[in-house]
Design an enzyme around this catalytic site. Structure first.
Site, PDB file in Angstrom:
ATOM      1  N   SER A   1       0.863  -1.182   0.000  1.00  0.00           N
ATOM      2  CA  SER A   1       0.000   0.000   0.000  1.00  0.00           C
ATOM      3  C   SER A   1       0.901   1.234   0.000  1.00  0.00           C
ATOM      4  O   SER A   1       2.048   1.166   0.435  1.00  0.00           O
ATOM      5  CB  SER A   1      -0.852  -0.047   1.262  1.00  0.00           C
ATOM      6  OG  SER A   1      -1.324   1.223   1.576  1.00  0.00           O
ATOM      7  N   SER A   2       0.335   2.376  -0.432  1.00  0.00           N
ATOM      8  CA  SER A   2       1.161   3.593  -0.445  1.00  0.00           C
ATOM      9  C   SER A   2       1.493   4.060   0.979  1.00  0.00           C
ATOM     10  O   SER A   2       2.392   4.871   1.154  1.00  0.00           O
ATOM     11  CB  SER A   2       0.454   4.708  -1.218  1.00  0.00           C
ATOM     12  OG  SER A   2      -0.813   4.939  -0.670  1.00  0.00           O
ATOM     13  N   CYS A   3       0.819   3.511   1.999  1.00  0.00           N
ATOM     14  CA  CYS A   3       1.120   3.940   3.382  1.00  0.00           C
ATOM     15  C   CYS A   3       2.454   3.391   3.880  1.00  0.00           C
ATOM     16  O   CYS A   3       2.892   3.739   4.971  1.00  0.00           O
ATOM     17  CB  CYS A   3      -0.008   3.578   4.334  1.00  0.00           C
ATOM     18  SG  CYS A   3      -0.103   1.821   4.651  1.00  0.00           S
TER      19      CYS A   3
ATOM     20  N   TYR B   1      -0.052  -1.202  10.677  1.00  0.00           N
ATOM     21  CA  TYR B   1      -0.397  -1.796   9.390  1.00  0.00           C
ATOM     22  C   TYR B   1       0.778  -1.649   8.416  1.00  0.00           C
ATOM     23  O   TYR B   1       1.167  -2.598   7.728  1.00  0.00           O
ATOM     24  CB  TYR B   1      -1.635  -1.063   8.891  1.00  0.00           C
ATOM     25  CG  TYR B   1      -2.143  -1.449   7.541  1.00  0.00           C
ATOM     26  CD1 TYR B   1      -2.849  -2.620   7.371  1.00  0.00           C
ATOM     27  CD2 TYR B   1      -1.949  -0.619   6.446  1.00  0.00           C
ATOM     28  CE1 TYR B   1      -3.345  -2.955   6.131  1.00  0.00           C
ATOM     29  CE2 TYR B   1      -2.443  -0.955   5.202  1.00  0.00           C
ATOM     30  CZ  TYR B   1      -3.144  -2.123   5.049  1.00  0.00           C
ATOM     31  OH  TYR B   1      -3.627  -2.459   3.819  1.00  0.00           O
TER      32      TYR B   1
ATOM     33  N   LYS C   1       3.051  -4.451   6.465  1.00  0.00           N
ATOM     34  CA  LYS C   1       3.165  -4.487   4.997  1.00  0.00           C
ATOM     35  C   LYS C   1       4.638  -4.453   4.566  1.00  0.00           C
ATOM     36  O   LYS C   1       5.038  -5.141   3.622  1.00  0.00           O
ATOM     37  CB  LYS C   1       2.433  -3.291   4.380  1.00  0.00           C
ATOM     38  CG  LYS C   1       0.926  -3.420   4.434  1.00  0.00           C
ATOM     39  CD  LYS C   1       0.460  -4.414   3.391  1.00  0.00           C
ATOM     40  CE  LYS C   1      -1.021  -4.645   3.421  1.00  0.00           C
ATOM     41  NZ  LYS C   1      -1.418  -5.819   2.652  1.00  0.00           N
TER      42      LYS C   1
ATOM     43  N   HIS D   1     -13.344   5.128   3.127  1.00  0.00           N
ATOM     44  CA  HIS D   1     -12.405   6.136   2.628  1.00  0.00           C
ATOM     45  C   HIS D   1     -13.197   7.317   2.066  1.00  0.00           C
ATOM     46  O   HIS D   1     -14.420   7.239   1.906  1.00  0.00           O
ATOM     47  CB  HIS D   1     -11.504   5.531   1.549  1.00  0.00           C
ATOM     48  CG  HIS D   1     -10.627   4.433   2.071  1.00  0.00           C
ATOM     49  ND1 HIS D   1     -10.543   3.206   1.472  1.00  0.00           N
ATOM     50  CD2 HIS D   1      -9.822   4.377   3.153  1.00  0.00           C
ATOM     51  CE1 HIS D   1      -9.711   2.435   2.157  1.00  0.00           C
ATOM     52  NE2 HIS D   1      -9.264   3.120   3.180  1.00  0.00           N
TER      53      HIS D   1
HETATM   54  N1  LIG Z   1      -8.635  -0.448  -0.606  1.00  0.00           N
HETATM   55  C1  LIG Z   1      -7.609   0.338  -0.865  1.00  0.00           C
HETATM   56  O1  LIG Z   1      -7.738   1.558  -1.071  1.00  0.00           O
HETATM   57  C2  LIG Z   1      -6.208  -0.245  -0.921  1.00  0.00           C
HETATM   58  C3  LIG Z   1      -5.169   0.621  -1.290  1.00  0.00           C
HETATM   59  C4  LIG Z   1      -3.881   0.130  -1.362  1.00  0.00           C
HETATM   60  C5  LIG Z   1      -3.643  -1.219  -1.084  1.00  0.00           C
HETATM   61  N2  LIG Z   1      -4.663  -2.043  -0.763  1.00  0.00           N
HETATM   62  C6  LIG Z   1      -4.314  -3.446  -0.445  1.00  0.00           C
HETATM   63  O2  LIG Z   1      -5.095  -4.378  -1.175  1.00  0.00           O
HETATM   64  C7  LIG Z   1      -5.321  -5.538  -0.376  1.00  0.00           C
HETATM   65  C8  LIG Z   1      -6.815  -5.831  -0.353  1.00  0.00           C
HETATM   66  O3  LIG Z   1      -7.506  -4.691   0.154  1.00  0.00           O
HETATM   67  P1  LIG Z   1      -9.087  -4.526   0.023  1.00  0.00           P
HETATM   68  O4  LIG Z   1      -9.355  -3.073  -0.030  1.00  0.00           O
HETATM   69  O5  LIG Z   1      -9.594  -5.436  -1.039  1.00  0.00           O
HETATM   70  O6  LIG Z   1      -9.536  -5.043   1.468  1.00  0.00           O
HETATM   71  P2  LIG Z   1     -10.926  -5.680   1.889  1.00  0.00           P
HETATM   72  O7  LIG Z   1     -12.008  -5.221   0.973  1.00  0.00           O
HETATM   73  O8  LIG Z   1     -11.069  -5.455   3.358  1.00  0.00           O
HETATM   74  O9  LIG Z   1     -10.689  -7.235   1.627  1.00  0.00           O
HETATM   75  C9  LIG Z   1      -9.785  -8.000   2.376  1.00  0.00           C
HETATM   76  C10 LIG Z   1     -10.205  -9.447   2.307  1.00  0.00           C
HETATM   77  O10 LIG Z   1      -9.315 -10.220   3.135  1.00  0.00           O
HETATM   78  C11 LIG Z   1     -10.102 -11.139   3.870  1.00  0.00           C
HETATM   79  N3  LIG Z   1      -9.464 -11.512   5.133  1.00  0.00           N
HETATM   80  C12 LIG Z   1      -9.086 -10.696   6.147  1.00  0.00           C
HETATM   81  N4  LIG Z   1      -8.578 -11.403   7.153  1.00  0.00           N
HETATM   82  C13 LIG Z   1      -8.624 -12.714   6.775  1.00  0.00           C
HETATM   83  C14 LIG Z   1      -8.245 -13.936   7.379  1.00  0.00           C
HETATM   84  N5  LIG Z   1      -7.699 -13.981   8.612  1.00  0.00           N
HETATM   85  N6  LIG Z   1      -8.448 -15.090   6.706  1.00  0.00           N
HETATM   86  C15 LIG Z   1      -9.006 -15.076   5.470  1.00  0.00           C
HETATM   87  N7  LIG Z   1      -9.377 -13.946   4.829  1.00  0.00           N
HETATM   88  C16 LIG Z   1      -9.198 -12.776   5.482  1.00  0.00           C
HETATM   89  C17 LIG Z   1     -11.393 -10.398   4.149  1.00  0.00           C
HETATM   90  O11 LIG Z   1     -12.413 -11.279   4.490  1.00  0.00           O
HETATM   91  P3  LIG Z   1     -13.447 -10.883   5.676  1.00  0.00           P
HETATM   92  O12 LIG Z   1     -13.996  -9.523   5.269  1.00  0.00           O
HETATM   93  O13 LIG Z   1     -14.439 -11.974   5.651  1.00  0.00           O
HETATM   94  O14 LIG Z   1     -12.613 -10.809   6.924  1.00  0.00           O
HETATM   95  C18 LIG Z   1     -11.632  -9.687   2.822  1.00  0.00           C
HETATM   96  O15 LIG Z   1     -12.309 -10.515   1.908  1.00  0.00           O
HETATM   97  C19 LIG Z   1      -4.747  -5.237   1.006  1.00  0.00           C
HETATM   98  O16 LIG Z   1      -3.496  -5.858   1.116  1.00  0.00           O
HETATM   99  C20 LIG Z   1      -4.575  -3.748   1.016  1.00  0.00           C
HETATM  100  O17 LIG Z   1      -3.482  -3.342   1.778  1.00  0.00           O
HETATM  101  C21 LIG Z   1      -5.958  -1.597  -0.673  1.00  0.00           C
END
Ligand SMILES: NC(=O)c1ccc[n+]([C@@H]2O[C@H](COP(=O)([O-])OP(=O)(O)OC[C@H]3O[C@@H](n4cnc5c(N)ncnc54)[C@H](OP(=O)(O)O)[C@@H]3O)[C@@H](O)[C@H]2O)c1
Length: 333
Positions: free
Chosen positions: A128-130, A157, A161, A200
């Site tokens: 992530s950019s953080c 976090y 990462k 967000h």
């Molecule tokens: N969203 C953004 O703006 C953003 C920006 C930069 C990077 N990212 C990166 O992209 C990745 C995905 O982000 P996202 O936004 O898609 O997040 P998200 O919508 O919260 O999805 C994360 C997924 O991981 C699952 N998960 C969490 N803990 C788990 C565990 N212990 N076992 C199995 N599954 C688990 C969650 O399932 P449950 O909900 O059922 O727990 C959910 O389906 C992350 O690494 C994040 O850092 C996101």
């Protein structure tokens, strides 16, 4: 190619060309119910990938090393997209720092180690950019990693990462494991979180303008001065970049994924107002904190590889608003 003082060109040559990513290969998308994971699955299905394995959190708890090892031993995926993580905003990070650092360290360590151990050909880790320092020069380049203190509100976090990035790099160096690291900017799109407590800025504004229009409110209050500048990438563009890099990027260096352009919060609010069709006023509450003035990724390396974001901000917001109207209104904490 040099990383710090180390010549890593030898590592790339360990990767056999017949192990390339293609529709016949077996893919595991971890976190397929999340914003990113769901977009990657949609993208793979559209390209005709017929062997995409997924497990919900309830079916497979990725913080359990035993469960993760059993799963990999049974399924033996060739390629792994690691899009599962414990993700949240400032409030969640500051309320549950132990959960954020623990869950993310466990999820990524278990998945990266099991993927290598069970002979996966390649793994893509999402950072992530953080991970960049709070005061990194703008736009932020890959080389700014670990050059200064982190933003304290989400350092738990971010530290997890950074450990994930280093773990991928270490497995590449010691074991020749082809693990790559993508650093996406702020994402948005269908499947986003519209809960005003945890969402967000972009989905929060879509919901605020939509509800203000429904109620016929005279104004919408936007927190802060409206001056900070932020970058927003549609999640389908991230999925496209992920497939592009899974197919053709085999280097140790981390790689930024973004648009390369930012907008002010005031400009963003104006675009959303137009898309939603709200006719009242926008009022900026500058008693609320603005945060960092600017957060923009330098995407020169990714552009040089031949990839550029395609979804325009207005079109992407329009699609996301439609999704909110059709599906997202149950998600209203
Ligand atoms: N969203 C953004 O703006 C953003 C920006 C930069 C990077 N990212 C990166 O992209 C990745 C995905 O982000 P996202 O936004 O898609 O997040 P998200 O919508 O919260 O999805 C994360 C997924 O991981 C699952 N998960 C969490 N803990 C788990 C565990 N212990 N076992 C199995 N599954 C688990 C969650 O399932 P449950 O909900 O059922 O727990 C959910 O389906 C992350 O690494 C994040 O850092 C996101």
């Amino acid at each position: 190619m040099n990383i710090g003082n180390t010549d890593i060109s030898a590592f790339g040559s360990r990767i056999a060309t017949h192990d390339r990513f293609s529709p016949e290969t077996k893919i595991y998308v971890a976190g397929h119910r999340g914003l990113v994971g769901a977009a990657i699955v949609r993208r793979l299905e559209r390209e005709g990938f017929s062997s995409v394995i997924t497990r919900s959190h309830a079916e497979l708890d990725l913080t359990s090393q035993a469960e993760v090892n059993d799963f990999f031993a049974r399924e033996r995926p060739d390629f792994v997209f690691l899009a599962a993580a414990k993700v949240g905003g400032i409030l969640a990070n500051s309320s549950y720092p132990a959960d954020f650092i623990r869950d993310n360290l466990l999820i990524q360590s278990n998945v990266i180690d099991a993927a290598w151990h069970h002979d996966a050909k390649k793994l893509l880790f999402l950072g992530s950019s953080c991970i960049y320092p709070k005061h990194a020069p703008q736009p932020m380049k890959e080389e700014h990693l670990l050059t200064g203190p982190l933003e304290p509100t989400n350092e738990w976090y971010a530290v997890a990462k950074i450990a994930g990035i280093k773990m991928c790099q270490a497995y590449r160096r010691q074991h020749g494991f082809n693990a790559i690291n993508l650093m996406p900017t702020n994402l948005y799109g269908p499947g986003d979180n519209f809960d005003l407590e945890t969402s967000h800025v972009l989905p929060a504004l879509i919901r605020k303008f939509h509800e203000a229009k429904e109620r016929g409110d005279a104004e919408v209050v936007v927190w802060g001065s409206g001056k900070p500048r932020r970058e927003f990438l549609h999640v389908d563009d991230l999925a496209d970049a992920s497939v592009f890099l899974m197919r053709g990027y085999d280097e140790e260096e981390i790689i930024n994924v973004g648009v390369g352009e930012d907008v002010s919060i005031a400009e963003l609010a104006e675009i959303i107002r137009g898309v939603v069709g709200y006719e009242g006023d926008i009022v900026f509450d500058d008693s609320k904190p603005d945060g960092t003035p600017r957060k923009l990724l330098d995407v020169g390396r990714l552009n040089a590889l031949g990839w550029k974001a395609r979804v325009g901000l207005k079109d992407g917001i329009s699609e996301t608003w439609r999704w909110y109207v059709d599906h997202g209104q149950g998600n209203q904490g």
